[in-house]
Design a protein around this motif. Structure first.
Motif, PDB file in Angstrom:
ATOM      1  N   ASP A  83       0.818  -1.203   0.000  1.00  6.50           N
ATOM      2  CA  ASP A  83       0.000   0.000   0.000  1.00  6.50           C
ATOM      3  C   ASP A  83       0.860   1.266   0.000  1.00  6.50           C
ATOM      4  O   ASP A  83       0.548   2.237  -0.661  1.00  6.50           O
ATOM      5  CB  ASP A  83      -0.919   0.024   1.218  1.00  6.50           C
ATOM      6  N   VAL A  84       1.973   1.235   0.760  1.00  6.44           N
ATOM      7  CA  VAL A  84       2.836   2.404   0.880  1.00  6.44           C
ATOM      8  C   VAL A  84       4.256   2.110   0.399  1.00  6.44           C
ATOM      9  O   VAL A  84       4.873   2.917  -0.263  1.00  6.44           O
ATOM     10  CB  VAL A  84       2.886   2.885   2.352  1.00  6.44           C
ATOM     11  N   ALA A  85       4.759   0.933   0.722  1.00  3.18           N
ATOM     12  CA  ALA A  85       6.138   0.567   0.403  1.00  3.18           C
ATOM     13  C   ALA A  85       6.187  -0.402  -0.781  1.00  3.18           C
ATOM     14  O   ALA A  85       5.176  -0.980  -1.171  1.00  3.18           O
ATOM     15  CB  ALA A  85       6.802  -0.060   1.620  1.00  3.18           C
ATOM     16  N   ALA A  86       7.386  -0.567  -1.319  1.00  5.57           N
ATOM     17  CA  ALA A  86       7.599  -1.495  -2.425  1.00  5.57           C
ATOM     18  C   ALA A  86       8.982  -2.124  -2.285  1.00  5.57           C
ATOM     19  O   ALA A  86       9.864  -1.585  -1.612  1.00  5.57           O
ATOM     20  CB  ALA A  86       7.499  -0.767  -3.759  1.00  5.57           C
ATOM     21  N   GLN A  87       9.143  -3.279  -2.912  1.00 11.91           N
ATOM     22  CA  GLN A  87      10.429  -3.975  -2.956  1.00 11.91           C
ATOM     23  C   GLN A  87      10.771  -4.215  -4.412  1.00 11.91           C
ATOM     24  O   GLN A  87       9.964  -4.739  -5.169  1.00 11.91           O
ATOM     25  CB  GLN A  87      10.318  -5.304  -2.212  1.00 11.91           C
ATOM     26  N   VAL A  88      11.996  -3.815  -4.797  1.00 15.52           N
ATOM     27  CA  VAL A  88      12.456  -3.985  -6.168  1.00 15.52           C
ATOM     28  C   VAL A  88      13.725  -4.822  -6.142  1.00 15.52           C
ATOM     29  O   VAL A  88      14.639  -4.540  -5.370  1.00 15.52           O
ATOM     30  CB  VAL A  88      12.741  -2.624  -6.841  1.00 15.52           C
ATOM     31  N   LEU A 100      14.240  -1.458  -0.831  1.00 15.68           N
ATOM     32  CA  LEU A 100      12.925  -1.115  -0.293  1.00 15.68           C
ATOM     33  C   LEU A 100      12.745   0.387  -0.483  1.00 15.68           C
ATOM     34  O   LEU A 100      13.599   1.173  -0.073  1.00 15.68           O
ATOM     35  CB  LEU A 100      12.828  -1.474   1.186  1.00 15.68           C
ATOM     36  N   LEU A 101      11.676   0.769  -1.142  1.00 15.54           N
ATOM     37  CA  LEU A 101      11.405   2.168  -1.401  1.00 15.54           C
ATOM     38  C   LEU A 101       9.910   2.390  -1.382  1.00 15.54           C
ATOM     39  O   LEU A 101       9.141   1.455  -1.168  1.00 15.54           O
ATOM     40  CB  LEU A 101      12.032   2.616  -2.725  1.00 15.54           C
ATOM     41  N   THR A 102       9.490   3.623  -1.567  1.00 18.38           N
ATOM     42  CA  THR A 102       8.054   3.892  -1.539  1.00 18.38           C
ATOM     43  C   THR A 102       7.397   3.403  -2.822  1.00 18.38           C
ATOM     44  O   THR A 102       8.031   3.341  -3.881  1.00 18.38           O
ATOM     45  CB  THR A 102       7.761   5.401  -1.383  1.00 18.38           C
ATOM     46  N   VAL A 106       8.395   3.908  -7.064  1.00 13.41           N
ATOM     47  CA  VAL A 106       8.357   2.851  -8.088  1.00 13.41           C
ATOM     48  C   VAL A 106       7.438   3.260  -9.227  1.00 13.41           C
ATOM     49  O   VAL A 106       7.764   3.096 -10.404  1.00 13.41           O
ATOM     50  CB  VAL A 106       7.915   1.501  -7.473  1.00 13.41           C
ATOM     51  N   GLU A 107       6.287   3.816  -8.889  1.00  9.15           N
ATOM     52  CA  GLU A 107       5.337   4.236  -9.913  1.00  9.15           C
ATOM     53  C   GLU A 107       5.864   5.413 -10.724  1.00  9.15           C
ATOM     54  O   GLU A 107       5.716   5.450 -11.950  1.00  9.15           O
ATOM     55  CB  GLU A 107       3.988   4.558  -9.272  1.00  9.15           C
ATOM     56  N   VAL A 126      20.287   1.469  -0.859  1.00  5.92           N
ATOM     57  CA  VAL A 126      20.335   1.136  -2.283  1.00  5.92           C
ATOM     58  C   VAL A 126      19.340   2.052  -2.996  1.00  5.92           C
ATOM     59  O   VAL A 126      18.174   2.092  -2.648  1.00  5.92           O
ATOM     60  CB  VAL A 126      19.965  -0.345  -2.540  1.00  5.92           C
ATOM     61  N   TYR A 127      19.845   2.802  -3.974  1.00 12.27           N
ATOM     62  CA  TYR A 127      19.015   3.720  -4.765  1.00 12.27           C
ATOM     63  C   TYR A 127      18.848   3.116  -6.154  1.00 12.27           C
ATOM     64  O   TYR A 127      19.766   2.540  -6.696  1.00 12.27           O
ATOM     65  CB  TYR A 127      19.683   5.088  -4.876  1.00 12.27           C
TER      66      TYR A 127
END
Length: 131
Positions: A83-88, A100-102, A106-107, A126-127
């Motif tokens: 819902d708020v965070a994302a994993q790439v 791990l970023l918002t 990602v969008e 990690v960016y």
């Protein structure tokens, strides 16, 4: 869906273009030809192959993959949105990097499996840069 030339795929996999060409000739990497006759690899196929290759250990060449200024160019192999965070996840040659970023980031970057991206590492952060 983004496609990659043999040379681009080789760079993302951390091998020489000759090695990538041999893998394609042997049927290890699925390719297709564009209107100009160049062999291309679909991004999703390349992402799956890079994960498979990394699980199998080192490839035909024993050259190690090193970062330049802590930048790891690779291919996005997984995107998990919350819902708020994302994993790439990015496969950069033999290296699997997870950030791990918002979800918003990602969008905004339009990150999806099969696209080229660069993971930049500073200390424990990690960016992700979109290419």
């Amino acid at each position: 869906m983004q496609s990659y030339t043999i040379g681009q795929a080789a760079r993302l996999l951390g091998v020489s273009p000759d090695t990538a060409r041999r893998w394609a000739d042997a049927g290890r990497m699925a390719t297709h030809r564009d209107e100009g006759g160049r062999r291309l690899i679909d991004g999703r196929d390349l992402a799956a192959f890079s994960v498979e290759l990394a699980k199998g250990g080192s490839g035909e060449e024993d050259a190690s993959y090193t970062s330049v200024r802590n930048a790891f160019p690779g291919i996005v192999t997984a995107v998990k949105l919350g819902d708020v965070a994302a994993q790439v996840e990015i496969q950069a040659g033999p290296h699997r990097l997870v950030s791990l970023l918002t979800r918003e980031a990602v969008e905004e970057l339009g990150l999806e499996v099969g696209m080229e991206a660069t993971a930049r590492v500073k200390s424990t952060n990690v960016y992700i840069d979109r290419v």
